[in-house]
Scaffold this motif. Structure first.
Motif, mmCIF file in Angstrom:
data_model
loop_
_atom_site.group_PDB
_atom_site.id
_atom_site.type_symbol
_atom_site.label_atom_id
_atom_site.label_comp_id
_atom_site.label_asym_id
_atom_site.label_seq_id
_atom_site.Cartn_x
_atom_site.Cartn_y
_atom_site.Cartn_z
ATOM 1 N N ASP A 131 -42.192 23.475 34.919
ATOM 2 C CA ASP A 131 -42.221 22.364 33.974
ATOM 3 C C ASP A 131 -43.191 21.284 34.433
ATOM 4 O O ASP A 131 -44.009 20.784 33.659
ATOM 5 C CB ASP A 131 -40.808 21.792 33.836
ATOM 6 C CG ASP A 131 -40.715 20.724 32.751
ATOM 7 O OD1 ASP A 131 -40.863 21.081 31.562
ATOM 8 O OD2 ASP A 131 -40.501 19.547 33.085
ATOM 9 N N LEU A 132 -43.108 20.952 35.705
ATOM 10 C CA LEU A 132 -43.995 19.937 36.282
ATOM 11 C C LEU A 132 -45.454 20.390 36.209
ATOM 12 O O LEU A 132 -46.349 19.621 35.839
ATOM 13 C CB LEU A 132 -43.559 19.688 37.733
ATOM 14 C CG LEU A 132 -44.245 18.605 38.550
ATOM 15 C CD1 LEU A 132 -43.285 18.105 39.639
ATOM 16 C CD2 LEU A 132 -45.514 19.106 39.200
ATOM 17 N N LEU A 133 -45.709 21.655 36.534
ATOM 18 C CA LEU A 133 -47.072 22.171 36.501
ATOM 19 C C LEU A 133 -47.627 22.214 35.084
ATOM 20 O O LEU A 133 -48.824 22.023 34.872
ATOM 21 C CB LEU A 133 -47.115 23.559 37.131
ATOM 22 C CG LEU A 133 -46.880 23.615 38.643
ATOM 23 C CD1 LEU A 133 -46.761 25.063 39.105
ATOM 24 C CD2 LEU A 133 -47.987 22.908 39.400
ATOM 25 N N CYS A 134 -46.754 22.458 34.099
ATOM 26 C CA CYS A 134 -47.200 22.440 32.702
ATOM 27 C C CYS A 134 -47.657 21.044 32.300
ATOM 28 O O CYS A 134 -48.682 20.881 31.633
ATOM 29 C CB CYS A 134 -46.075 22.916 31.782
ATOM 30 S SG CYS A 134 -45.778 24.696 31.831
ATOM 31 N N ALA A 149 -48.805 18.817 34.273
ATOM 32 C CA ALA A 149 -50.017 18.502 35.030
ATOM 33 C C ALA A 149 -51.229 19.275 34.532
ATOM 34 O O ALA A 149 -52.350 19.037 34.993
ATOM 35 C CB ALA A 149 -49.799 18.800 36.504
ATOM 36 N N CYS A 169 -51.723 22.589 34.811
ATOM 37 C CA CYS A 169 -52.098 23.597 35.816
ATOM 38 C C CYS A 169 -51.664 25.009 35.450
ATOM 39 O O CYS A 169 -51.760 25.915 36.284
ATOM 40 C CB CYS A 169 -51.486 23.224 37.168
ATOM 41 S SG CYS A 169 -52.017 21.627 37.814
ATOM 42 N N VAL A 170 -51.179 25.224 34.227
ATOM 43 C CA VAL A 170 -50.607 26.516 33.857
ATOM 44 C C VAL A 170 -51.323 27.080 32.635
ATOM 45 O O VAL A 170 -51.563 26.364 31.658
ATOM 46 C CB VAL A 170 -49.099 26.374 33.540
ATOM 47 C CG1 VAL A 170 -48.513 27.710 33.107
ATOM 48 C CG2 VAL A 170 -48.346 25.838 34.750
ATOM 49 N N TYR A 227 -42.563 22.239 29.555
ATOM 50 C CA TYR A 227 -42.913 23.649 29.338
ATOM 51 C C TYR A 227 -42.830 23.980 27.847
ATOM 52 O O TYR A 227 -43.744 24.590 27.285
ATOM 53 C CB TYR A 227 -41.970 24.543 30.138
ATOM 54 C CG TYR A 227 -41.997 25.990 29.697
ATOM 55 C CD1 TYR A 227 -43.060 26.813 30.022
ATOM 56 C CD2 TYR A 227 -40.947 26.515 28.948
ATOM 57 C CE1 TYR A 227 -43.095 28.144 29.611
ATOM 58 C CE2 TYR A 227 -40.974 27.841 28.530
ATOM 59 C CZ TYR A 227 -42.049 28.647 28.872
ATOM 60 O OH TYR A 227 -42.061 29.948 28.452
#
Length: 217
Positions: free
Chosen positions: A1-4, A6, A8-9, A29
């Motif tokens: 969720d955090l990477l989404c 940011a 980064c996904v 996400y």
């Protein structure tokens, strides 16, 4: 969720993305998938496990009995069907899922990478067998002699691990049973993040946080 959030996904292979039951779906996400920024390769939880097992066994796919009657085959580019070469039965199969990196948080590890997970293991151990590289983050770093007398308890052996990072409280604000429970205040603070800028400030705050006060169960 955090990477989404940011950015980064590109894609996610998963059956269900949420926080601990009380806090519901992972909204960054969800929004990324709805907007088209992230491609969701929808799975059932068991198909994720089967795909990881295929990778761990060094084979290109894994049959999944029962999936043949599911609409998921049409929804995921990595699912298909085949006829069993022995019985002729139509089978659903899932492509092996080989993570480039698996980051696994554990309760205890030594500097070499031997690691023990005391709480529920879910598919964490399996991911270490499937991934090309494994990074261990640990609540405690213990001497190697501790593991030499407990070889039967080691969930992840050192020869699978490339890096070990000591991060007490590393699961915060989520739980790391049986060491500590989910932080209600910490989850509410995370769920209030609504932009990449707020995320950057949140992460900077986490870097300064003293986790020694994380409450044990």
């Amino acid at each position: 969720d955090l990477l989404c959030l940011a950015g980064c996904v590109k894609s996610v292979d998963a059956g269900f993305i949420s926080f601990e039951s009380k806090y519901g779906l992972a909204n960054h996400y969800r929004k990324a998938v709805q907007s088209g920024a992230v491609k969701a390769n929808e799975h059932a939880c068991y198909t994720v496990v089967s795909a990881l097992r295929a990778a761990a066994y060094g084979i290109p796919f894994m049959p999944v009995h029962g999936l043949v009657n599911s609409d998921l085959i049409a929804a995921n580019d990595y699912f298909t069907t085949m006829n069993c070469p022995f019985t002729g039965e139509q089978l659903a199969v899932v492509k092996a899922l080989v993570p480039d990196v698996a980051v696994i948080h554990v309760h205890e590890a030594d500097a070499s990478g031997n690691a023990i997970i005391k709480g529920p293991k879910y598919d964490d151990v399996l991911m270490t067998r499937a991934a090309k590289r494994v990074i261990i983050t640990a609540e405690k770093i213990l001497p190697g002699s501790y593991f030499q007398s407990r070889t039967e308890s080691v969930d992840i052996p050192h020869f699978l691990v490339s890096d070990v990072v000591h991060i007490p409280g590393g699961a915060f604000p989520n739980a790391c049973a049986p060491n500590y429970e989910v932080s209600d205040a910490g989850m509410k603070e995370y769920l209030a993040i609504d932009s990449p800028e707020c995320l950057a400030a949140y992460l900077a705050k986490l870097e300064r946080k003293d986790y020694s006060a994380v409450r044990s169960l």
